[in-house]
Design a protein around this motif. Structure first.
Motif, PDB file in Angstrom:
ATOM      1  N   GLU A  81       0.818  -1.225   0.000  1.00 50.63           N
ATOM      2  CA  GLU A  81       0.000   0.000   0.000  1.00 50.63           C
ATOM      3  C   GLU A  81       0.845   1.266   0.000  1.00 50.63           C
ATOM      4  OE1 GLU A  81       1.250  -0.507   4.165  1.00 50.63           O
ATOM      5  OE2 GLU A  81       0.547  -1.892   2.622  1.00 50.63           O
ATOM      6  N   VAL A  82       2.182   1.137  -0.024  1.00 50.63           N
ATOM      7  CA  VAL A  82       3.036   2.299   0.173  1.00 50.63           C
ATOM      8  C   VAL A  82       2.833   3.367  -0.902  1.00 50.63           C
ATOM      9  CG1 VAL A  82       5.014   1.249  -1.032  1.00 50.63           C
ATOM     10  CG2 VAL A  82       5.394   3.095   0.614  1.00 50.63           C
ATOM     11  N   ARG A  83       2.621   2.958  -2.142  1.00 52.58           N
ATOM     12  CA  ARG A  83       2.419   3.974  -3.192  1.00 52.58           C
ATOM     13  C   ARG A  83       1.159   4.787  -2.916  1.00 52.58           C
ATOM     14  NH1 ARG A  83       5.917   3.533  -7.446  1.00 52.58           N
ATOM     15  NH2 ARG A  83       6.868   1.498  -7.887  1.00 52.58           N
ATOM     16  N   ASP A  84       0.093   4.108  -2.514  1.00 55.58           N
ATOM     17  CA  ASP A  84      -1.126   4.829  -2.128  1.00 55.58           C
ATOM     18  C   ASP A  84      -0.849   5.730  -0.934  1.00 55.58           C
ATOM     19  OD1 ASP A  84      -2.711   3.648  -4.114  1.00 55.58           O
ATOM     20  OD2 ASP A  84      -3.213   1.943  -2.824  1.00 55.58           O
ATOM     21  N   GLY A  85      -0.017   5.240  -0.023  1.00 56.91           N
ATOM     22  CA  GLY A  85       0.276   5.990   1.185  1.00 56.91           C
ATOM     23  C   GLY A  85       1.025   7.283   0.921  1.00 56.91           C
ATOM     24  N   VAL A  86       2.059   7.229   0.079  1.00 53.45           N
ATOM     25  CA  VAL A  86       2.830   8.445  -0.167  1.00 53.45           C
ATOM     26  C   VAL A  86       2.010   9.461  -0.957  1.00 53.45           C
ATOM     27  CG1 VAL A  86       5.067   7.304   0.041  1.00 53.45           C
ATOM     28  CG2 VAL A  86       3.973   7.467  -2.198  1.00 53.45           C
ATOM     29  N   ARG A  87       1.133   8.980  -1.831  1.00 55.33           N
ATOM     30  CA  ARG A  87       0.266   9.910  -2.558  1.00 55.33           C
ATOM     31  C   ARG A  87      -0.751  10.547  -1.606  1.00 55.33           C
ATOM     32  NH1 ARG A  87       0.326   5.462  -6.589  1.00 55.33           N
ATOM     33  NH2 ARG A  87       1.812   6.046  -8.212  1.00 55.33           N
ATOM     34  N   ALA A  88      -1.283   9.743  -0.683  1.00 52.29           N
ATOM     35  CA  ALA A  88      -2.216  10.284   0.306  1.00 52.29           C
ATOM     36  C   ALA A  88      -1.514  11.290   1.203  1.00 52.29           C
ATOM     37  CB  ALA A  88      -2.813   9.157   1.140  1.00 52.29           C
ATOM     38  N   ASN A  89      -0.266  11.002   1.542  1.00 50.29           N
ATOM     39  CA  ASN A  89       0.498  11.930   2.371  1.00 50.29           C
ATOM     40  C   ASN A  89       0.741  13.241   1.637  1.00 50.29           C
ATOM     41  OD1 ASN A  89       2.327  12.375   4.816  1.00 50.29           O
ATOM     42  ND2 ASN A  89       3.759  12.694   3.131  1.00 50.29           N
ATOM     43  N   ARG A  90       1.006  13.146   0.351  1.00 57.05           N
ATOM     44  CA  ARG A  90       1.245  14.348  -0.442  1.00 57.05           C
ATOM     45  C   ARG A  90      -0.027  15.190  -0.530  1.00 57.05           C
ATOM     46  NH1 ARG A  90       5.909  16.964  -1.567  1.00 57.05           N
ATOM     47  NH2 ARG A  90       5.352  18.640  -2.993  1.00 57.05           N
ATOM     48  N   PRO A 105      -5.722   0.274   4.129  1.00 60.25           N
ATOM     49  CA  PRO A 105      -5.481   1.260   5.188  1.00 60.25           C
ATOM     50  C   PRO A 105      -4.117   1.898   5.032  1.00 60.25           C
ATOM     51  CG  PRO A 105      -5.231  -0.969   6.045  1.00 60.25           C
ATOM     52  CD  PRO A 105      -5.784  -1.104   4.654  1.00 60.25           C
ATOM     53  N   ILE A 106      -4.052   3.181   5.282  1.00 65.06           N
ATOM     54  CA  ILE A 106      -2.807   3.935   5.133  1.00 65.06           C
ATOM     55  C   ILE A 106      -2.209   4.175   6.520  1.00 65.06           C
ATOM     56  CG2 ILE A 106      -1.765   6.072   4.325  1.00 65.06           C
ATOM     57  CD1 ILE A 106      -2.855   4.145   2.116  1.00 65.06           C
ATOM     58  N   GLY A 107      -1.021   3.683   6.724  1.00 63.83           N
ATOM     59  CA  GLY A 107      -0.382   3.790   8.034  1.00 63.83           C
ATOM     60  C   GLY A 107       0.430   5.050   8.207  1.00 63.83           C
ATOM     61  N   ILE A 108      -0.203   6.181   8.009  1.00 66.56           N
ATOM     62  CA  ILE A 108       0.449   7.482   8.222  1.00 66.56           C
ATOM     63  C   ILE A 108      -0.526   8.380   8.964  1.00 66.56           C
ATOM     64  CG2 ILE A 108       1.626   9.441   7.191  1.00 66.56           C
ATOM     65  CD1 ILE A 108       2.023   7.784   4.667  1.00 66.56           C
ATOM     66  N   TYR A 109      -0.118   8.882  10.110  1.00 63.71           N
ATOM     67  CA  TYR A 109      -0.915   9.854  10.844  1.00 63.71           C
ATOM     68  C   TYR A 109      -0.544  11.261  10.386  1.00 63.71           C
ATOM     69  CZ  TYR A 109      -2.355   6.315  14.279  1.00 63.71           C
ATOM     70  OH  TYR A 109      -2.904   5.210  14.901  1.00 63.71           O
ATOM     71  N   GLY A 110      -1.526  12.144  10.394  1.00 62.75           N
ATOM     72  CA  GLY A 110      -1.267  13.535  10.048  1.00 62.75           C
ATOM     73  C   GLY A 110      -2.083  14.459  10.934  1.00 62.75           C
ATOM     74  N   GLY A 111      -1.504  15.602  11.233  1.00 70.13           N
ATOM     75  CA  GLY A 111      -2.218  16.594  12.032  1.00 70.13           C
ATOM     76  C   GLY A 111      -1.666  17.983  11.823  1.00 70.13           C
ATOM     77  N   VAL A 112      -2.473  18.961  12.154  1.00 71.79           N
ATOM     78  CA  VAL A 112      -2.104  20.376  12.087  1.00 71.79           C
ATOM     79  C   VAL A 112      -2.444  20.990  13.436  1.00 71.79           C
ATOM     80  CG1 VAL A 112      -2.547  22.611  10.985  1.00 71.79           C
ATOM     81  CG2 VAL A 112      -2.568  20.489   9.614  1.00 71.79           C
ATOM     82  N   ALA A 113      -1.503  21.729  14.018  1.00 75.01           N
ATOM     83  CA  ALA A 113      -1.738  22.308  15.346  1.00 75.01           C
ATOM     84  C   ALA A 113      -1.264  23.751  15.365  1.00 75.01           C
ATOM     85  CB  ALA A 113      -1.024  21.493  16.412  1.00 75.01           C
ATOM     86  N   ARG A 114      -1.943  24.555  16.195  1.00 72.58           N
ATOM     87  CA  ARG A 114      -1.659  25.996  16.278  1.00 72.58           C
ATOM     88  C   ARG A 114      -1.042  26.330  17.627  1.00 72.58           C
ATOM     89  NH1 ARG A 114      -3.879  31.042  17.678  1.00 72.58           N
ATOM     90  NH2 ARG A 114      -3.712  32.607  16.012  1.00 72.58           N
ATOM     91  N   LYS A 115      -0.087  27.248  17.591  1.00 75.15           N
ATOM     92  CA  LYS A 115       0.500  27.773  18.820  1.00 75.15           C
ATOM     93  C   LYS A 115      -0.297  28.978  19.245  1.00 75.15           C
ATOM     94  CE  LYS A 115       4.901  29.049  20.969  1.00 75.15           C
ATOM     95  NZ  LYS A 115       6.372  29.148  20.765  1.00 75.15           N
ATOM     96  N   ASP A 116      -1.021  28.847  20.361  1.00 68.09           N
ATOM     97  CA  ASP A 116      -1.907  29.919  20.792  1.00 68.09           C
ATOM     98  C   ASP A 116      -1.202  30.982  21.630  1.00 68.09           C
ATOM     99  OD1 ASP A 116      -4.183  28.805  19.540  1.00 68.09           O
ATOM    100  OD2 ASP A 116      -4.384  27.377  21.190  1.00 68.09           O
ATOM    101  N   SER A 117      -0.165  30.582  22.346  1.00 68.39           N
ATOM    102  CA  SER A 117       0.527  31.567  23.207  1.00 68.39           C
ATOM    103  C   SER A 117       1.955  31.140  23.428  1.00 68.39           C
ATOM    104  CB  SER A 117      -0.201  31.700  24.537  1.00 68.39           C
ATOM    105  OG  SER A 117      -0.217  30.471  25.245  1.00 68.39           O
TER     106      SER A 117
END
Length: 275
Positions: free
Chosen positions: A54-63, A263-275
């Motif tokens: 699934e790695v090819r699907d994974g890297v495309r999903a990550n991109r 299933p794609i075994g890569i977690y992703g997230g976006v977080a903000r620095k509030d202070s």
């Protein structure tokens, strides 16, 4: 556009092209269907594919996650500066193209420790582009990255910055102090900044994909799979943007996964620095 250089006093890794070992950036390029790789990279990549098809699907999903995250931090977050560490070989649309489609004034600094990445990235940029830099530096020496003069020419750390660590932190072994490395970078960011991070995991596969990760044992950097809780720790006290840390396919998807998609075994997230 600034020219690539070592700078910053980093001696973590000599910046030379090593064709005797697979390099993660060149393997990633192969997974994406690129041609900027060597036989040693292709052989290792095929070994990885054999145990994790699934790695090819994974890297495309990550991109695609990267592109959606950039649009979020620029469009909704209002950030006009991006520091992309571990950028990898250029793949269109690149970060500066995605960002500038929304805000043409966005400044971008690309960082990687592979000279091939710098060479190809420089070739894509206009010589008159003073809002983009391409720098040879190593994530494992975050102070050198932050103090690099060519990064400082483009990034003003008194203003919000989007820090991109996409599919790169899993190449930091525990001995590299990955949490300390990421914390150093987070602490350098002012309020209003964002951290965009994705990281490979074995959580979604019964075999944990340990055999796949072992392929990187002979590469220039090992792959270190981490759990959801461990990856969450990289965000520190930043506030995760909903839906939080999820599989990259589940972070604000533009369309649902195809029925029967692996299933794609890569977690992703976006977080903000509030202070």
């Amino acid at each position: 556009m600034t020219t690539p250089g070592q700078g910053g006093g980093s001696d973590v890794r000599p910046f030379a092209i090593d064709t005797s070992k697979p390099h993660p950036a060149r393997m990633y390029d192969y997974f994406l269907g690129g041609k900027d790789n060597y036989e040693v990279d292709r052989e290792a990549a095929e070994q990885f594919i054999a145990v994790a098809p699934e790695v090819r699907d994974g890297v495309r999903a990550n991109r695609r996650f990267l592109q959606r995250a950039v649009r979020h931090v620029v469009g909704e977050g209002g950030v006009r500066q991006i520091l992309d560490i571990g950028t990898g070989l250029p793949t269109e649309p690149n970060v500066h193209q995605v960002a500038r489609a929304i805000a043409p004034s966005t400044r971008v600094a690309y960082v990687d420790n592979d000279p091939i990445v710098s060479t190809h990235s420089m070739a894509l940029l206009d010589d008159a582009d003073t809002a983009t830099s391409v720098v040879l530096a190593d994530l494992r020496d975050p102070r050198a990255v932050l103090e690099h003069p060519e990064i400082r020419e483009v990034i003003d750390f008194a203003e919000p910055v989007a820090l991109l660590l996409v599919a790169v932190v899993h190449f930091l072994a525990d001995a590299d102090d990955p949490y300390g490395v990421v914390a150093t970078l987070r602490e350098a960011l002012p309020p209003g900044s964002y951290l965009v991070l994705s990281h490979a995991t074995g959580d979604v596969h019964e075999d944990g994909r340990e055999d796949a990760a072992k392929v990187y044992n002979r590469a220039t950097a090992t792959m270190n799979l981490r759990t959801h809780a461990e990856v969450t720790g990289f965000f520190g006290d930043f506030t995760l943007v909903p839906p939080g840390l999820v599989k990259v396919t589940d972070w604000h998807p533009e369309q649902p996964p195809a029925p029967g998609a692996p299933p794609i075994g890569i977690y992703g997230g976006v977080a903000r620095k509030d202070s």
